[in-house]
Design an enzyme around this catalytic site. Structure first.
Site, short mmCIF file in Angstrom:
data_model
loop_
_atom_site.label_atom_id
_atom_site.label_comp_id
_atom_site.label_asym_id
_atom_site.label_seq_id
_atom_site.Cartn_x
_atom_site.Cartn_y
_atom_site.Cartn_z
N SER A 134 -48.26 -45.55 53.03
CA SER A 134 -48.09 -44.91 54.24
C SER A 134 -47.30 -46.10 55.53
O SER A 134 -47.39 -46.98 55.35
CB SER A 134 -49.33 -44.93 54.91
OG SER A 134 -49.46 -44.69 56.38
N TYR A 158 -42.73 -42.26 58.82
CA TYR A 158 -42.78 -41.85 60.08
C TYR A 158 -41.37 -42.10 60.66
O TYR A 158 -40.90 -43.29 60.80
CB TYR A 158 -43.79 -42.30 60.92
CG TYR A 158 -45.11 -41.40 60.65
CD1 TYR A 158 -45.28 -40.00 60.59
CD2 TYR A 158 -46.45 -42.15 60.38
CE1 TYR A 158 -46.31 -39.39 60.29
CE2 TYR A 158 -47.38 -41.86 60.15
CZ TYR A 158 -47.50 -40.37 59.96
OH TYR A 158 -48.80 -39.58 59.75
N THR A 184 -42.50 -37.50 56.90
CA THR A 184 -43.55 -36.51 57.15
C THR A 184 -43.26 -35.96 58.68
O THR A 184 -42.85 -36.51 59.49
CB THR A 184 -44.99 -37.50 57.76
OG1 THR A 184 -45.56 -38.17 56.49
CG2 THR A 184 -45.97 -36.61 58.14
N LYS A 302 -42.81 -33.59 54.20
CA LYS A 302 -44.26 -33.50 54.01
C LYS A 302 -44.66 -32.75 55.25
O LYS A 302 -44.36 -33.35 56.25
CB LYS A 302 -44.90 -34.76 53.67
CG LYS A 302 -46.61 -34.52 53.93
CD LYS A 302 -47.12 -36.10 53.54
CE LYS A 302 -48.64 -36.00 53.83
NZ LYS A 302 -49.17 -36.19 54.94
N HIS A 326 -51.62 -32.11 56.79
CA HIS A 326 -52.23 -33.20 57.51
C HIS A 326 -53.65 -33.36 57.40
O HIS A 326 -54.39 -34.01 58.15
CB HIS A 326 -51.59 -33.51 58.82
CG HIS A 326 -51.34 -34.97 59.06
ND1 HIS A 326 -50.02 -35.57 59.05
CD2 HIS A 326 -52.09 -36.08 59.24
CE1 HIS A 326 -50.07 -36.61 59.44
NE2 HIS A 326 -51.23 -37.26 59.31
C1 FNR Z 1 -53.68 -38.97 56.92
N1 FNR Z 1 -52.38 -38.42 56.56
C2 FNR Z 1 -51.27 -39.25 56.93
N2 FNR Z 1 -50.23 -38.77 56.41
C3 FNR Z 1 -48.80 -39.26 56.47
O1 FNR Z 1 -47.97 -38.76 56.32
N3 FNR Z 1 -49.16 -40.64 56.81
C4 FNR Z 1 -50.15 -41.16 57.43
O2 FNR Z 1 -50.09 -42.38 57.67
C5 FNR Z 1 -51.46 -40.47 57.19
N4 FNR Z 1 -52.48 -40.99 57.71
C6 FNR Z 1 -53.76 -40.30 57.65
C7 FNR Z 1 -54.83 -40.79 57.92
C8 FNR Z 1 -56.09 -40.23 57.68
C9 FNR Z 1 -57.38 -40.72 58.08
C10 FNR Z 1 -56.00 -39.08 57.12
C11 FNR Z 1 -57.22 -38.04 57.18
C12 FNR Z 1 -54.98 -38.48 56.79
C13 FNR Z 1 -52.47 -37.08 55.96
C14 FNR Z 1 -52.73 -37.22 54.55
O3 FNR Z 1 -51.42 -37.65 53.99
C15 FNR Z 1 -53.04 -35.61 54.11
O4 FNR Z 1 -52.03 -34.92 54.19
C16 FNR Z 1 -54.27 -35.36 54.28
O5 FNR Z 1 -55.43 -36.53 53.99
C17 FNR Z 1 -54.79 -34.05 53.14
O6 FNR Z 1 -56.15 -33.46 53.84
P1 FNR Z 1 -57.46 -33.78 53.12
O7 FNR Z 1 -57.12 -33.21 51.96
O8 FNR Z 1 -57.71 -35.29 53.22
O9 FNR Z 1 -58.30 -33.01 53.85
#
Ligand code: FNR
Length: 427
Positions: A134, A158, A184, A302, A326
């Site tokens: 990330s 990002y 993303t 994404k 997300h």
């Molecule tokens: C994320 N997600 C996310 N996505 C991304 O592109 N960069 C990031 O830094 C983060 N950080 C992040 C933190 C937390 C605490 C969560 C829960 C999610 C989104 C992640 O990549 C993914 O899309 C989701 O977690 C998918 O949903 P579920 O299966 O966790 O419900």
């Protein structure tokens, strides 16, 4: 790994490992039931971490829709097909992988466990699952790469409003041999995340989850300029205990000696600079060309949720699409991500890989995603629960459980390869 693994299909091996330990009174440290995993994982975190991981946007109805979309699809098991040999390997972007799983990029993992992304790297490596690093990681990507060794990773970007930071992140991702860049698209602003808002808690404002930035030369140049210009907000009123704690957190998270940092304006300047440069809200599809010109690495986008956006992504030359909302953290009241997948797969029509996340909680979910035409899946919150419960081992176990369940799902539904998990396996 143990020799028995070579004799037994993966699911049988993990299953027998668990049952054999049970003979000696040991239960899996990481629960296999999705609800039990979530409950124990959340319990292992501080209240602020729990809310940060759990929160969706607004009333959380997109998270509900994510799960409801899975419930709409039912699997139809088939009998008496030779399932003695099962193979869940896939080829993704030219690389052979033992299973169709990756870890989704998740930021600020230090809130779940002090070893954060380093533990995820070790756990993912042990479970032979590629890691998507990330932009908001708690450790610089070079340190995460050190924990990964030669294990494959991708880098999630990002898109900062500072082109120098974007380019520097991409160069660093190339230097650590990341195998793809994941842009993303859905977070050019943070969603209305009610659990964090009601706690008035933003981890980045406390210096957490910004290690990629504070370790970055282009970002550091911006911080130096801010410090030189003496451009820092002055705190109003008397410092409260929370303000002192925040300052300590900011100072601790900044690279270098803690005492030197306490006397320096740099840690606070870094937080302020991050909040200013985090994202570009004026980003458009045309900007992908800049990234394309910058790197030869495959580029995946994404956050795609509509067939029209999938078309646009293809027109702009992406190498892969990650269908994701997300985890319901950006838009409240949105469609379930799995409903989006069903619309997008026919549009892409096999020209590039389509990956999926948002709402996957168990191996049966992975099966449904594959049946609807995805090439691979990203596991999100479940591995964070494993991390919170047992660090790197917890991450490994969660990923192993997914893979084991998928293997047994294949056996119990009468398929022997990922390619056979298609629409015909669903009602
Ligand atoms: C994320 N997600 C996310 N996505 C991304 O592109 N960069 C990031 O830094 C983060 N950080 C992040 C933190 C937390 C605490 C969560 C829960 C999610 C989104 C992640 O990549 C993914 O899309 C989701 O977690 C998918 O949903 P579920 O299966 O966790 O419900």
């Amino acid at each position: 790994m143990n020799d028995a693994q070579h004799d037994l299909p993966f699911g049988r091996w993990i299953q027998s490992r668990i049952y054999s330990a049970g003979v000696f009174g040991r239960r899996p440290s990481v629960p296999t039931h999705p609800a039990a995993l979530e409950e124990l994982g959340l319990k292992a975190m501080s209240p602020a971490a729990r809310d940060y991981v759990q929160t969706g946007a607004g009333a959380g109805s997109t998270m509900t829709a994510n799960r409801a979309a899975f419930d709409k699809h039912r699997i139809v098991p088939r009998m008496l097909r030779d399932v003695s040999r099962r193979d869940q390997s896939i080829t993704l972007l030219g690389r052979e992988l033992p299973s169709p799983l990756l870890t989704a990029p998740i930021g600020v993992l230090e809130m779940a466990h002090p070893e954060a992304d380093l533990a995820v790297a070790r756990g993912a490596r042990a479970a032979q699952t590629p890691m998507i690093i990330s932009s908001q990681a708690s450790y610089p990507m070079e340190q995460i790469a050190g924990a990964l060794g030669d294990h494959p990773s991708w880098f999630q970007l990002y898109w900062s409003n500072q082109p120098s930071v974007v380019e520097s992140f991409v160069r660093r991702a190339e230097a650590i041999d990341a195998e793809a860049i994941v842009v993303t698209l859905d977070t050019t602003v943070l969603g209305w995340r009610t659990l964090d808002l009601d706690r008035a808690f933003l981890p980045f404002a406390r210096g957490m989850g910004i290690a990629q930035y504070t370790s970055d030369p282009a970002f550091q140049a911006l911080v130096e300029a801010r410090v030189a210009a003496d451009d820092l907000p002055t705190p109003d009123g008397r410092p409260t205990p929370t303000a002192v704690r925040s300052l300590l957190s900011i100072t601790r998270n900044y690279p270098g000696d803690f005492r030197d940092n306490l006397r320096s304006a740099h840690p606070r300047a870094a937080v302020q600079t991050f909040l200013d440069v985090f994202s570009r809200t004026d980003l458009t599809w045309a900007d992908l060309a800049t990234l394309r010109a910058m790197t030869k690495l495959p580029i995946l986008v994404k956050g795609v949720q509509s067939a029209d956006d999938a078309r646009l992504a293809l027109e702009h030359g992406v190498d892969g699409i990650i269908v994701s909302n997300h985890g319901g953290r950006q838009v409240d009241g949105a469609i379930g991500s799995l409903d989006a997948l069903a619309e997008i797969v026919p549009v892409v029509d096999g020209t590039v890989p389509v990956l999926f996340d948002s709402g996957i909680r168990c191996g049966a979910d992975v099966y449904k995603v594959l049946a609807l035409g995805a090439s691979a899946v990203c596991i999100g919150r479940p591995y964070v629960y494993g991390l919170a419960i047992a660090g790197a081992d917890g991450v490994r176990e969660v990923l192993e459980h997914f893979r084991a369940e998928l293997d047994l799902m294949m056996a119990t539904t009468g398929v022997t390869s990922i390619a056979e998990i298609d629409r015909s396996t669903l009602a």
